[in-house]
Design a protein around this motif. Structure first.
Motif, mmCIF file in Angstrom:
data_model
loop_
_atom_site.group_PDB
_atom_site.id
_atom_site.type_symbol
_atom_site.label_atom_id
_atom_site.label_comp_id
_atom_site.label_asym_id
_atom_site.label_seq_id
_atom_site.Cartn_x
_atom_site.Cartn_y
_atom_site.Cartn_z
ATOM 1 N N TYR A 54 134.469 34.351 14.882
ATOM 2 C CA TYR A 54 134.969 34.334 16.245
ATOM 3 C C TYR A 54 133.817 34.675 17.185
ATOM 4 O O TYR A 54 132.719 35.031 16.757
ATOM 5 N N THR B 104 132.751 36.329 21.310
ATOM 6 C CA THR B 104 133.009 36.805 22.670
ATOM 7 C C THR B 104 131.723 36.597 23.460
ATOM 8 O O THR B 104 130.635 36.932 22.989
ATOM 9 N N ASP C 236 129.361 36.937 26.890
ATOM 10 C CA ASP C 236 129.090 37.786 28.046
ATOM 11 C C ASP C 236 128.005 37.141 28.894
ATOM 12 O O ASP C 236 126.872 36.955 28.441
ATOM 13 N N GLU D 142 136.593 34.311 23.164
ATOM 14 C CA GLU D 142 136.873 35.348 24.153
ATOM 15 C C GLU D 142 135.685 35.419 25.104
ATOM 16 O O GLU D 142 134.566 35.061 24.741
ATOM 17 N N SER E 38 133.738 38.298 27.717
ATOM 18 C CA SER E 38 133.653 39.713 28.067
ATOM 19 C C SER E 38 133.190 39.842 29.505
ATOM 20 O O SER E 38 132.264 39.138 29.934
ATOM 21 N N TRP F 204 140.711 34.476 25.166
ATOM 22 C CA TRP F 204 140.954 35.885 25.432
ATOM 23 C C TRP F 204 139.930 36.442 26.427
ATOM 24 O O TRP F 204 138.848 35.870 26.605
ATOM 25 N N THR G 62 138.149 40.351 27.422
ATOM 26 C CA THR G 62 138.014 41.791 27.215
ATOM 27 C C THR G 62 137.101 42.355 28.294
ATOM 28 O O THR G 62 136.058 41.769 28.606
ATOM 29 N N ARG H 86 138.380 47.378 21.808
ATOM 30 C CA ARG H 86 137.097 47.290 21.109
ATOM 31 C C ARG H 86 136.473 48.681 21.106
ATOM 32 O O ARG H 86 136.209 49.253 22.164
ATOM 33 N N GLN I 136 133.371 43.442 14.675
ATOM 34 C CA GLN I 136 132.535 42.786 15.675
ATOM 35 C C GLN I 136 131.080 43.222 15.505
ATOM 36 O O GLN I 136 130.803 44.391 15.211
ATOM 37 N N ARG J 89 133.918 38.909 14.856
ATOM 38 C CA ARG J 89 133.608 38.301 16.145
ATOM 39 C C ARG J 89 132.174 38.664 16.546
ATOM 40 O O ARG J 89 131.766 39.821 16.452
ATOM 41 N N TYR K 170 129.361 39.106 19.404
ATOM 42 C CA TYR K 170 129.180 39.349 20.842
ATOM 43 C C TYR K 170 127.922 38.599 21.267
ATOM 44 O O TYR K 170 126.802 38.958 20.901
#
Length: 321
Positions: free
Chosen positions: A59, A61, A63, A106, A108, A143, A145, A197, A265, A286, A288
C-alpha cells in the motif's frame, strides 16, 4: 550509537534552520542521498514511484512535502496540488465494494502546510482546506491521514481531525509515542472506525513534554501499541524497528486481529527488502512516499532518526573531497 544520540538534537534543530538549508542544498552529494528518501520533485515522478510500490503488493501513502506555511497563497497552492494529485490517483485506486477494507492508496496532509498557523483564523483556513482535499479523496477512493508535527500543533491538529471526522469518519491521524500525552490520546482515539498511525516521533521536543532517549521512547511506543491493538480502531504501526514490528504482530495475534484489521508502515527508501519480506508473509504494509521540492526538513529528520542514514551521508561527504 552514543555519537548519533548526541548529534540527533543538533540535526533536528538544523531541520528548522533556513541558513543550514541553504548550506546543505549546495553540497553536491546531497541530491543523490535525498533521492533515497524522496520520490522526486514532481507529481509525475511521484505517480511513477506509486505505481511501482502498488505493483509490488504494498500500500502507499503520499505526502506532498511542505510545512510551516506563512502565506494564504502558499496554502492555496498546496490544496490545488493535492486536488490534481488525487485526480491522477483516482486512475490507480482499485474499486472496493467493502468500505471497511483497507484502501491501497492514501494521501498524508500536514495542516501547517494548509494554513493552520496563518495570522488570524488559521484553524478555520486549515479546516476548510483539508475538507476540500478529503472531499476529493473520497471521490477518488483514496484514504486521508493527517500527519503529526511538533507538540505545539497537537491540540489544534486533533481538534481539526475531530471536526473533519464528522463528515469523513475514515479519516486517519498520527500520534507520536515520544510525547508524554500520547498514551491518553491513544485511549481516547482508539474507538470503532478510527485509524491511528503510531510513530515514535521525529521533532526536537523538550523533556517537559517528551520522553528523551531511545530506551524511554521504545517503552512508550510499546505501551501505546498495546492500547491501539487492544482498541476498536485500525492501528497503523509505523516503525522500522524489528522489535516494534515483532511486538505488533504478536499483540495482533493475541487479540485475534486479522491481516485486514491493522497494517505496518515504513518509509520510502528504508528497508526495502524487509518490506517485501513482510508482504510475502501476508502482512499489509504501507509505504510513506514523500515528494516535492520542500524536501529539506523531511531529509534532516531522516538523518536524525537512524545512525545508518547519518553514517551514509557523512561517508558520502568524505568521498567527495
Amino acid at each position: 550509537m552514543v555519537f548519533a544520540e548526541l548529534l540527533r538534537p543538533a540535526l533536528l534543530a538544523a531541520a528548522r534552520s533556513p541558513r543550514m538549508e541553504r548550506t546543505v542544498a549546495k553540497i553536491p552529494v546531497t541530491r543523490n542521498l535525498v533521492d533515497r528518501f524522496v520520490a522526486g520533485q514532481t507529481e509525475a515522478e511521484a505517480i511513477v514511484a506509486t505505481a511501482g510500490i502498488l505493483d509490488s503488493g504494498r500500500y502507499i501513502t503520499i505526502d506532498y512535502l511542505g510545512e510551516d506555511t506563512t502565506e494564504m497563497s502558499q496554502a492555496s497552492v498546496t490544496v490545488s496540488h493535492y486536488l490534481t494529485l488525487l485526480s491522477s490517483l483516482a486512475h490507480l485506486a482499485p474499486t472496493t465494494a467493502d468500505d471497511r477494507s483497507p484502501r491501497s492508496i492514501e494521501v498524508s496532509l500536514k495542516l501547517s502546510a494548509l494554513g493552520q498557523f496563518l495570522p488570524g483564523d488559521g484553524h478555520k483556513v486549515a479546516l476548510e482546506n483539508a475538507h476540500k482535499i478529503c472531499t476529493a479523496a473520497e471521490e477518488a477512493g483514496v484514504w486521508v491521514t493527517v500527519d503529526a508535527e511538533d507538540h505545539t500543533t497537537t491540540d489544534s491538529t486533533l481538534s481539526i481531525v475531530h471536526e473533519l471526522r464528522e463528515d469523513f469518519p475514515a479519516l486517519g491521524t498520527v500520534l507520536q509515542a515520544y510525547l508524554k500525552r500520547t498514551e491518553a490520546d491513544c485511549k481516547d482515539l482508539s474507538r470503532p472506525g478510527s485509524r491511528i498511525r503510531l510513530c515514535k516521533g521525529a521533532y526536537k521536543e523538550p523533556a517537559s513534554v517528551a520522553f528523551q532517549g531511545k530506551a524511554a521512547v521504545d517503552e512508550a511506543y510499546l505501551r501505546c501499541l498495546r492500547i491501539l491493538i487492544r482498541g476498536q480502531g485500525y492501528p497503523m504501526v509505523a516503525s522500522h524497528d524489528p522489535l516494534m514490528i515483532e511486538a505488533a504482530l504478536q499483540h495482533a495475534k493475541e487479540e485475534g486481529r486479522t491481516a485486514d484489521e491493522f497494517e505496518l508502515q515504513m518509509l520510502y527508501g528504508v528497508r526495502d527488502t524487509e518490506q517485501l519480506r513482510l508482504i510475502d508473509a501476508q502482512q499489509h504494509l504501507r509505504v510513506y512516499l514523500p515528494y516535492g521540492d520542500q524536501w529539506y526538513g523531511y531529509f534532516m529528520r531522516r538523518l536524525a532518526e537512524r545512525p545508518a542514514n547519518l553514517a551514509f551521508f557523512l561517508k558520502s561527504l568524505t568521498s567527495q573531497r
